[in-house]
Design a protein around this motif. Structure first.
Motif, PDB file in Angstrom:
ATOM      1  N   PRO A   1       0.816  -1.231   0.000  1.00  0.00           N
ATOM      2  CA  PRO A   1       0.000   0.000   0.000  1.00  0.00           C
ATOM      3  C   PRO A   1       0.842   1.271   0.000  1.00  0.00           C
ATOM      4  O   PRO A   1       0.523   2.230  -0.710  1.00  0.00           O
ATOM      5  CB  PRO A   1      -0.830  -0.122   1.290  1.00  0.00           C
ATOM      6  CG  PRO A   1      -0.923  -1.586   1.535  1.00  0.00           C
ATOM      7  CD  PRO A   1       0.408  -2.127   1.104  1.00  0.00           C
ATOM      8  N   GLY A   2       1.904   1.279   0.780  1.00  0.00           N
ATOM      9  CA  GLY A   2       2.777   2.449   0.803  1.00  0.00           C
ATOM     10  C   GLY A   2       3.462   2.671  -0.534  1.00  0.00           C
ATOM     11  O   GLY A   2       3.630   3.820  -0.978  1.00  0.00           O
ATOM     12  N   MET A   3       3.858   1.596  -1.198  1.00  0.00           N
ATOM     13  CA  MET A   3       4.494   1.718  -2.511  1.00  0.00           C
ATOM     14  C   MET A   3       3.502   2.249  -3.542  1.00  0.00           C
ATOM     15  O   MET A   3       3.841   3.109  -4.367  1.00  0.00           O
ATOM     16  CB  MET A   3       5.054   0.365  -2.937  1.00  0.00           C
ATOM     17  CG  MET A   3       6.225  -0.105  -2.088  1.00  0.00           C
ATOM     18  SD  MET A   3       6.622  -1.862  -2.311  1.00  0.00           S
ATOM     19  CE  MET A   3       6.922  -1.930  -4.080  1.00  0.00           C
TER      20      MET A   3
ATOM     21  N   LEU B   1      10.207  10.598  -6.724  1.00  0.00           N
ATOM     22  CA  LEU B   1       9.346   9.499  -6.261  1.00  0.00           C
ATOM     23  C   LEU B   1       9.221   8.413  -7.318  1.00  0.00           C
ATOM     24  O   LEU B   1       9.144   7.215  -6.985  1.00  0.00           O
ATOM     25  CB  LEU B   1       7.970  10.039  -5.880  1.00  0.00           C
ATOM     26  CG  LEU B   1       7.942  10.962  -4.651  1.00  0.00           C
ATOM     27  CD1 LEU B   1       6.522  11.451  -4.379  1.00  0.00           C
ATOM     28  CD2 LEU B   1       8.491  10.251  -3.421  1.00  0.00           C
ATOM     29  N   LEU B   2       9.195   8.797  -8.598  1.00  0.00           N
ATOM     30  CA  LEU B   2       9.158   7.785  -9.666  1.00  0.00           C
ATOM     31  C   LEU B   2      10.447   6.961  -9.662  1.00  0.00           C
ATOM     32  O   LEU B   2      10.406   5.737  -9.865  1.00  0.00           O
ATOM     33  CB  LEU B   2       8.969   8.454 -11.027  1.00  0.00           C
ATOM     34  CG  LEU B   2       7.549   8.847 -11.419  1.00  0.00           C
ATOM     35  CD1 LEU B   2       7.549   9.480 -12.805  1.00  0.00           C
ATOM     36  CD2 LEU B   2       6.606   7.642 -11.393  1.00  0.00           C
ATOM     37  N   ALA B   3      11.584   7.611  -9.448  1.00  0.00           N
ATOM     38  CA  ALA B   3      12.850   6.880  -9.367  1.00  0.00           C
ATOM     39  C   ALA B   3      12.845   5.900  -8.189  1.00  0.00           C
ATOM     40  O   ALA B   3      13.345   4.769  -8.293  1.00  0.00           O
ATOM     41  CB  ALA B   3      14.006   7.876  -9.232  1.00  0.00           C
ATOM     42  N   LYS B   4      12.259   6.338  -7.084  1.00  0.00           N
ATOM     43  CA  LYS B   4      12.138   5.455  -5.921  1.00  0.00           C
ATOM     44  C   LYS B   4      11.278   4.238  -6.255  1.00  0.00           C
ATOM     45  O   LYS B   4      11.624   3.107  -5.903  1.00  0.00           O
ATOM     46  CB  LYS B   4      11.537   6.238  -4.751  1.00  0.00           C
ATOM     47  CG  LYS B   4      11.375   5.450  -3.475  1.00  0.00           C
ATOM     48  CD  LYS B   4      10.826   6.344  -2.379  1.00  0.00           C
ATOM     49  CE  LYS B   4      10.576   5.568  -1.095  1.00  0.00           C
ATOM     50  NZ  LYS B   4      10.056   6.450  -0.013  1.00  0.00           N
ATOM     51  N   CYS B   5      10.171   4.468  -6.941  1.00  0.00           N
ATOM     52  CA  CYS B   5       9.293   3.360  -7.336  1.00  0.00           C
ATOM     53  C   CYS B   5       9.996   2.415  -8.306  1.00  0.00           C
ATOM     54  O   CYS B   5       9.779   1.197  -8.264  1.00  0.00           O
ATOM     55  CB  CYS B   5       8.021   3.900  -7.978  1.00  0.00           C
ATOM     56  SG  CYS B   5       6.910   4.758  -6.829  1.00  0.00           S
ATOM     57  N   ALA B   6      10.830   2.967  -9.190  1.00  0.00           N
ATOM     58  CA  ALA B   6      11.556   2.140 -10.156  1.00  0.00           C
ATOM     59  C   ALA B   6      12.518   1.180  -9.464  1.00  0.00           C
ATOM     60  O   ALA B   6      12.877   0.139 -10.021  1.00  0.00           O
ATOM     61  CB  ALA B   6      12.321   3.042 -11.122  1.00  0.00           C
ATOM     62  N   ILE B   7      12.941   1.523  -8.257  1.00  0.00           N
ATOM     63  CA  ILE B   7      13.797   0.625  -7.481  1.00  0.00           C
ATOM     64  C   ILE B   7      12.968  -0.381  -6.693  1.00  0.00           C
ATOM     65  O   ILE B   7      13.292  -1.574  -6.640  1.00  0.00           O
ATOM     66  CB  ILE B   7      14.684   1.446  -6.522  1.00  0.00           C
ATOM     67  CG1 ILE B   7      15.627   2.348  -7.313  1.00  0.00           C
ATOM     68  CG2 ILE B   7      15.478   0.525  -5.585  1.00  0.00           C
ATOM     69  CD1 ILE B   7      16.422   3.319  -6.449  1.00  0.00           C
TER      70      ILE B   7
ATOM     71  N   PHE C   1       9.581  -1.454  -6.879  1.00  0.00           N
ATOM     72  CA  PHE C   1       8.649  -2.426  -7.470  1.00  0.00           C
ATOM     73  C   PHE C   1       9.342  -3.661  -8.039  1.00  0.00           C
ATOM     74  O   PHE C   1       8.832  -4.781  -7.854  1.00  0.00           O
ATOM     75  CB  PHE C   1       7.769  -1.744  -8.519  1.00  0.00           C
ATOM     76  CG  PHE C   1       6.580  -1.040  -7.922  1.00  0.00           C
ATOM     77  CD1 PHE C   1       5.426  -1.750  -7.596  1.00  0.00           C
ATOM     78  CD2 PHE C   1       6.622   0.311  -7.642  1.00  0.00           C
ATOM     79  CE1 PHE C   1       4.332  -1.110  -7.027  1.00  0.00           C
ATOM     80  CE2 PHE C   1       5.536   0.964  -7.072  1.00  0.00           C
ATOM     81  CZ  PHE C   1       4.388   0.246  -6.762  1.00  0.00           C
ATOM     82  N   PRO C   2      10.487  -3.540  -8.727  1.00  0.00           N
ATOM     83  CA  PRO C   2      11.192  -4.775  -9.114  1.00  0.00           C
ATOM     84  C   PRO C   2      11.600  -5.618  -7.908  1.00  0.00           C
ATOM     85  O   PRO C   2      11.538  -6.864  -7.957  1.00  0.00           O
ATOM     86  CB  PRO C   2      12.417  -4.245  -9.876  1.00  0.00           C
ATOM     87  CG  PRO C   2      11.975  -2.922 -10.417  1.00  0.00           C
ATOM     88  CD  PRO C   2      11.097  -2.351  -9.347  1.00  0.00           C
TER      89      PRO C   2
ATOM     90  N   ALA D   1      12.699  -9.432   3.792  1.00  0.00           N
ATOM     91  CA  ALA D   1      13.713  -8.692   4.543  1.00  0.00           C
ATOM     92  C   ALA D   1      14.503  -7.754   3.633  1.00  0.00           C
ATOM     93  O   ALA D   1      14.751  -6.584   3.984  1.00  0.00           O
ATOM     94  CB  ALA D   1      14.651  -9.661   5.245  1.00  0.00           C
ATOM     95  N   GLN D   2      14.882  -8.247   2.450  1.00  0.00           N
ATOM     96  CA  GLN D   2      15.644  -7.408   1.526  1.00  0.00           C
ATOM     97  C   GLN D   2      14.829  -6.186   1.090  1.00  0.00           C
ATOM     98  O   GLN D   2      15.324  -5.060   1.088  1.00  0.00           O
ATOM     99  CB  GLN D   2      16.056  -8.239   0.305  1.00  0.00           C
ATOM    100  CG  GLN D   2      17.098  -9.298   0.610  1.00  0.00           C
ATOM    101  CD  GLN D   2      17.321 -10.255  -0.551  1.00  0.00           C
ATOM    102  OE1 GLN D   2      16.437 -10.433  -1.412  1.00  0.00           O
ATOM    103  NE2 GLN D   2      18.480 -10.887  -0.594  1.00  0.00           N
ATOM    104  N   LEU D   3      13.571  -6.432   0.727  1.00  0.00           N
ATOM    105  CA  LEU D   3      12.701  -5.327   0.317  1.00  0.00           C
ATOM    106  C   LEU D   3      12.523  -4.328   1.462  1.00  0.00           C
ATOM    107  O   LEU D   3      12.582  -3.107   1.259  1.00  0.00           O
ATOM    108  CB  LEU D   3      11.338  -5.869  -0.116  1.00  0.00           C
ATOM    109  CG  LEU D   3      10.258  -4.821  -0.415  1.00  0.00           C
ATOM    110  CD1 LEU D   3      10.679  -3.922  -1.570  1.00  0.00           C
ATOM    111  CD2 LEU D   3       8.918  -5.491  -0.707  1.00  0.00           C
TER     112      LEU D   3
END
Length: 258
Positions: A113-115, A172-178, A180-181, A189-191
């Motif tokens: 949800p936060g993503m 924020l788009l750059a953050k999402c690009a990291i 979501f993959p 844990a990694q996520l």
């Protein structure tokens, strides 16, 4: 230091408005985005969740701990009679994550949800800017007491808001690009640790760029002060008319007595 090296009174007088504008901008950004305490309230629940889950892999205890600390942060704000908007937003965000993760049984869904909110917010910054109403201006306008006056009366400020909104949207788009993959490829844990690591730096970068753009922009138009001045002028005009009417009445009465 020679006399030429020393700042003159005129130079200091010219620098004073700029320094005042920067101070006002810093205070407004601090208020709008919660400052250090707001950042702590944003990071702490997610940090607690990923820490506990990394240790014992227990979704329920991790979720309960994250939600509990969010509630405690709100209670502390209420006890101190402080603004609770940042803490409440954290509670709702954590609650959505807890419910979603419990429903699917997948611990990674605690972050989903936060993503999705981050992605939606990034698109909102970009779309509103393209529509000529940059979102950062809608957020900060009331804080600067200018409301929407920047849209039609202060083009330089509107341009600064547009630049700031583009900065927020692209960061924020750059953050999402990291993220979501990683949601698809990494474990919980990694996520979680990557997400915690990306909470503060992009936020600080966006806030700093906003400060840079607005510090160079024209000063905000205080529409509240304008309205107060207009009301006082109207009251003064009414008093003047009443005084003229009373004076006219006294003159007429004197003539009648004669």
């Amino acid at each position: 230091m020679t006399s030429l090296d020393k700042p003159t009174e005129d130079t200091q007088a010219e620098d004073a408005p700029q320094q005042d504008a920067r101070a006002v901008t810093e205070a407004a950004l601090f208020e709008a985005f919660g400052g250090v305490r707001g950042m702590v309230e944003t990071v702490l629940p997610g940090l607690l969740f990923v820490t506990i889950f990394t240790i014992n892999k227990d979704l329920h205890w991790s979720a309960i701990a994250a939600l509990a600390v969010s509630v405690v942060l709100v209670v502390v704000r209420l006890a101190m009679r402080d603004t609770v908007k940042h803490a409440f937003s954290g509670v709702f965000g954590v609650a959505f994550g807890v419910v979603f993760a419990m429903m699917t049984g997948n611990a990674k869904d605690f972050y989903l949800p936060g993503m999705l909110y981050t992605l939606g917010l990034a698109l909102a910054y970009i779309v509103t800017t393209l529509c000529g109403v940059p979102l950062i201006g809608l957020i900060l306008g009331p804080v600067f007491k200018e409301n929407l006056s920047w849209r039609t009366r202060n083009p330089g400020r509107k341009k600064a808001y547009a630049k700031a909104s583009w900065a927020w949207g692209l960061i924020l788009l750059a953050k999402c690009a990291i993220l979501f993959p990683l949601y698809w490829w990494a474990n919980t844990a990694q996520l979680g640790w990557v997400l915690v690591a990306l909470k503060i730096p992009p936020f600080l970068l966006a806030v700093w760029l906003t400060w840079v753009f607005l510090a160079k922009a024209p000063a905000p138009i205080d529409v509240f002060a304008e309205m107060e001045a207009a009301e006082k002028a109207e009251e003064a005009e009414e008093e003047r008319r009443a005084a003229l009417a009373a004076e006219s009445g006294d003159v007429s009465g004197g003539r009648h007595r004669r």
